[in-house]
Every structure is written in C-alpha cells, then in structure tokens.
Scaffold this motif. Structure first.
Motif, mmCIF file in Angstrom:
data_model
loop_
_atom_site.group_PDB
_atom_site.id
_atom_site.type_symbol
_atom_site.label_atom_id
_atom_site.label_comp_id
_atom_site.label_asym_id
_atom_site.label_seq_id
_atom_site.Cartn_x
_atom_site.Cartn_y
_atom_site.Cartn_z
ATOM 1 N N LEU A 70 0.844 -1.183 0.000
ATOM 2 C CA LEU A 70 0.000 0.000 0.000
ATOM 3 C C LEU A 70 0.884 1.240 0.000
ATOM 4 N N ALA A 71 0.804 2.021 -1.067
ATOM 5 C CA ALA A 71 1.625 3.226 -1.193
ATOM 6 C C ALA A 71 0.996 4.412 -0.480
ATOM 7 N N THR A 72 -0.336 4.502 -0.496
ATOM 8 C CA THR A 72 -1.045 5.623 0.132
ATOM 9 C C THR A 72 -2.495 5.239 0.353
ATOM 10 N N MET A 73 -3.104 5.773 1.380
ATOM 11 C CA MET A 73 -4.535 5.537 1.583
ATOM 12 C C MET A 73 -5.366 6.541 0.795
ATOM 13 N N GLY A 74 -4.760 7.616 0.337
ATOM 14 C CA GLY A 74 -5.479 8.705 -0.305
ATOM 15 C C GLY A 74 -5.955 8.434 -1.719
ATOM 16 N N LYS A 75 -5.665 7.288 -2.252
ATOM 17 C CA LYS A 75 -6.100 6.939 -3.608
ATOM 18 C C LYS A 75 -6.858 5.624 -3.545
ATOM 19 N N THR A 76 -7.305 5.149 -4.690
ATOM 20 C CA THR A 76 -8.034 3.885 -4.714
ATOM 21 C C THR A 76 -7.186 2.816 -5.398
ATOM 22 N N TYR A 77 -7.442 2.536 -6.651
ATOM 23 C CA TYR A 77 -6.760 1.451 -7.346
ATOM 24 C C TYR A 77 -5.243 1.636 -7.402
ATOM 25 N N ASP A 78 -4.816 2.827 -7.793
ATOM 26 C CA ASP A 78 -3.374 3.034 -7.943
ATOM 27 C C ASP A 78 -2.667 3.297 -6.617
ATOM 28 N N ALA A 79 -3.376 3.138 -5.501
ATOM 29 C CA ALA A 79 -2.737 3.191 -4.186
ATOM 30 C C ALA A 79 -1.948 1.911 -3.927
ATOM 31 N N TRP A 80 -2.285 0.876 -4.684
ATOM 32 C CA TRP A 80 -1.709 -0.451 -4.455
ATOM 33 C C TRP A 80 -0.592 -0.757 -5.443
ATOM 34 N N GLU A 81 0.432 -1.419 -4.924
ATOM 35 C CA GLU A 81 1.539 -1.920 -5.738
ATOM 36 C C GLU A 81 1.682 -3.409 -5.465
ATOM 37 N N CYS A 82 2.286 -4.100 -6.390
ATOM 38 C CA CYS A 82 2.597 -5.511 -6.198
ATOM 39 C C CYS A 82 4.112 -5.635 -6.107
ATOM 40 N N ALA A 83 4.570 -6.299 -5.080
ATOM 41 C CA ALA A 83 6.009 -6.480 -4.899
ATOM 42 C C ALA A 83 6.333 -7.967 -4.918
ATOM 43 N N SER A 84 7.456 -8.303 -5.489
ATOM 44 C CA SER A 84 7.908 -9.678 -5.519
ATOM 45 C C SER A 84 8.462 -10.025 -4.134
ATOM 46 N N TYR A 85 7.737 -10.868 -3.425
ATOM 47 C CA TYR A 85 8.007 -11.156 -2.022
ATOM 48 C C TYR A 85 9.060 -12.244 -1.880
ATOM 49 N N GLY A 86 10.114 -11.914 -1.168
ATOM 50 C CA GLY A 86 11.141 -12.908 -0.890
ATOM 51 C C GLY A 86 10.871 -13.602 0.427
ATOM 52 N N SER A 87 11.011 -12.864 1.537
ATOM 53 C CA SER A 87 10.733 -13.400 2.864
ATOM 54 C C SER A 87 10.536 -12.246 3.845
ATOM 55 N N TYR A 88 9.998 -12.592 4.986
ATOM 56 C CA TYR A 88 9.747 -11.616 6.038
ATOM 57 C C TYR A 88 11.071 -11.182 6.647
ATOM 58 N N GLU A 143 19.594 -3.256 1.695
ATOM 59 C CA GLU A 143 18.993 -2.624 0.512
ATOM 60 C C GLU A 143 17.932 -3.457 -0.182
ATOM 61 N N ASP A 144 17.845 -4.738 0.107
ATOM 62 C CA ASP A 144 16.815 -5.576 -0.509
ATOM 63 C C ASP A 144 15.517 -5.612 0.290
ATOM 64 N N ALA A 145 15.436 -4.797 1.338
ATOM 65 C CA ALA A 145 14.232 -4.785 2.180
ATOM 66 C C ALA A 145 13.301 -3.655 1.762
ATOM 67 N N LEU A 146 12.012 -3.915 1.915
ATOM 68 C CA LEU A 146 10.980 -2.949 1.541
ATOM 69 C C LEU A 146 9.910 -2.928 2.631
ATOM 70 N N ASP A 147 9.268 -1.796 2.809
ATOM 71 C CA ASP A 147 8.220 -1.649 3.814
ATOM 72 C C ASP A 147 6.874 -2.106 3.281
ATOM 73 N N ARG A 148 6.004 -2.438 4.221
ATOM 74 C CA ARG A 148 4.635 -2.836 3.863
ATOM 75 C C ARG A 148 3.696 -2.472 5.002
ATOM 76 N N THR A 149 2.653 -1.732 4.673
ATOM 77 C CA THR A 149 1.582 -1.467 5.624
ATOM 78 C C THR A 149 0.591 -2.609 5.481
ATOM 79 N N PHE A 150 0.333 -3.319 6.555
ATOM 80 C CA PHE A 150 -0.657 -4.385 6.439
ATOM 81 C C PHE A 150 -1.922 -4.082 7.223
#
Length: 167
Positions: A70-88, A143-150
């Motif tokens: 989730l990039a932002t709550m202020g939008k609808t469809y384009d608020a979402w991104e898909c990321a290639s998930y490696g591991s937690y 550098e291979d880590a990314l944030d995620r709001t769940f």
C-alpha cells in the motif's frame, strides 16, 4: 495496480461485474468485487483487503510470489503496488531510526490513519519529520528490504507495518 487489473482479477474469481468502489470517502480500502446480481465481495477485516490485493497481484503477475504494498490511503486502485516477495524481514525500528537522527519517536493522534501517525521530533517539537518507512527497512535490514503497511488502523508499529525482502 490499475482498475483494469483489479477488474480482471475479480472476474477471474467469478465476480461477473468486476470491480467497484464503495462508500462516500473512497480510499484504498474501498475496492470490492461485485457479482452480476450486485452482491459485493464480503470483507470483514482490514487484513482481508490486503489478502484480496495479494490475490489480484498473483493473478496479474503470475509465476512469482507477490505481496500487496500500500503506497497511500489517499487513492483507490493506484494506491496499491505488487512487490515480488522474498521473505519476512521484521518490524521496522522507528524508535531506532529517530534516535539515529538525534530525535525521538512521537505519535500524532490527529492523523486519520493510526499507521501513519509516527514521526521523529526534537524535544522542543520545533523539528518534526515524517518517517520514510522504505528507508527505515533498508537501514535496518539492507537494501533488498521494503516496507509494507498491512493494517492502516494498527495503533502500534508492529500491528501496522513490516519489512520484507524482495526477490
């Protein structure tokens, strides 16, 4: 993600009308699939919208392990991104991030979504900075880590955010 990608994912799950938005204050959590008879996709918990978006990501980008971002709550469809998930990777250390900048972690209650209430500030509150969660994850896990709001309604950092490794 695009409206078209959500529409195709809904139809692939058997919702004949595809995707729609619900509510008067439409945000990233307003997306629902709709059946031919007008029945809306049932989402009872905020986590379920993330599960649905992950499914839509897997439909759109098959052949890889995806997670919603989730990039932002202020939008609808384009608020979402898909990321290639490696591991937690873990929970972002916002307090450590602020302290590394000579600041302290504060929580601003006037912000609508609790997950976005975290800031760094000096003791006089004359300097208040937003926290770039993507940078916190990189700083903490590499550098291979990314944030995620769940859960944007999570009131504790561990209830709202995580970091994961991308592949």
């Amino acid at each position: 993600m695009s409206k078209q990608a959500f529409d195709e994912a809904c139809k692939a799950q058997g919702y004949e009308r595809g995707v729609t938005l619900i509510g008067t204050q439409q945000d990233a959590y307003s997306i629902r699939c709709v059946d031919d008879d007008g029945t809306l996709q049932q989402i009872d918990r905020y986590e379920q919208i993330h599960e649905f978006v992950s499914e839509a990501c897997n439909w759109t980008y098959s052949g890889r392990r995806n997670t919603d971002r989730l990039a932002t709550m202020g939008k609808t469809y384009d608020a979402w991104e898909c990321a290639s998930y490696g591991s937690y990777a873990g929970v972002p250390d916002l307090k450590g991030w602020c302290e590394s900048k000579g600041l302290q972690l504060i929580n601003r209650k006037e912000i609508k979504y609790p997950a976005y209430r975290w800031f760094c500030a000096d003791s006089a509150m004359s300097k208040v900075e937003g926290i770039p969660l993507d940078k916190v994850c990189e700083w903490q896990f590499g550098e291979d880590a990314l944030d995620r709001t769940f859960n944007t309604y999570g009131k504790q950092v561990a209830d709202a955010w995580d970091c994961f490794y991308v592949t």
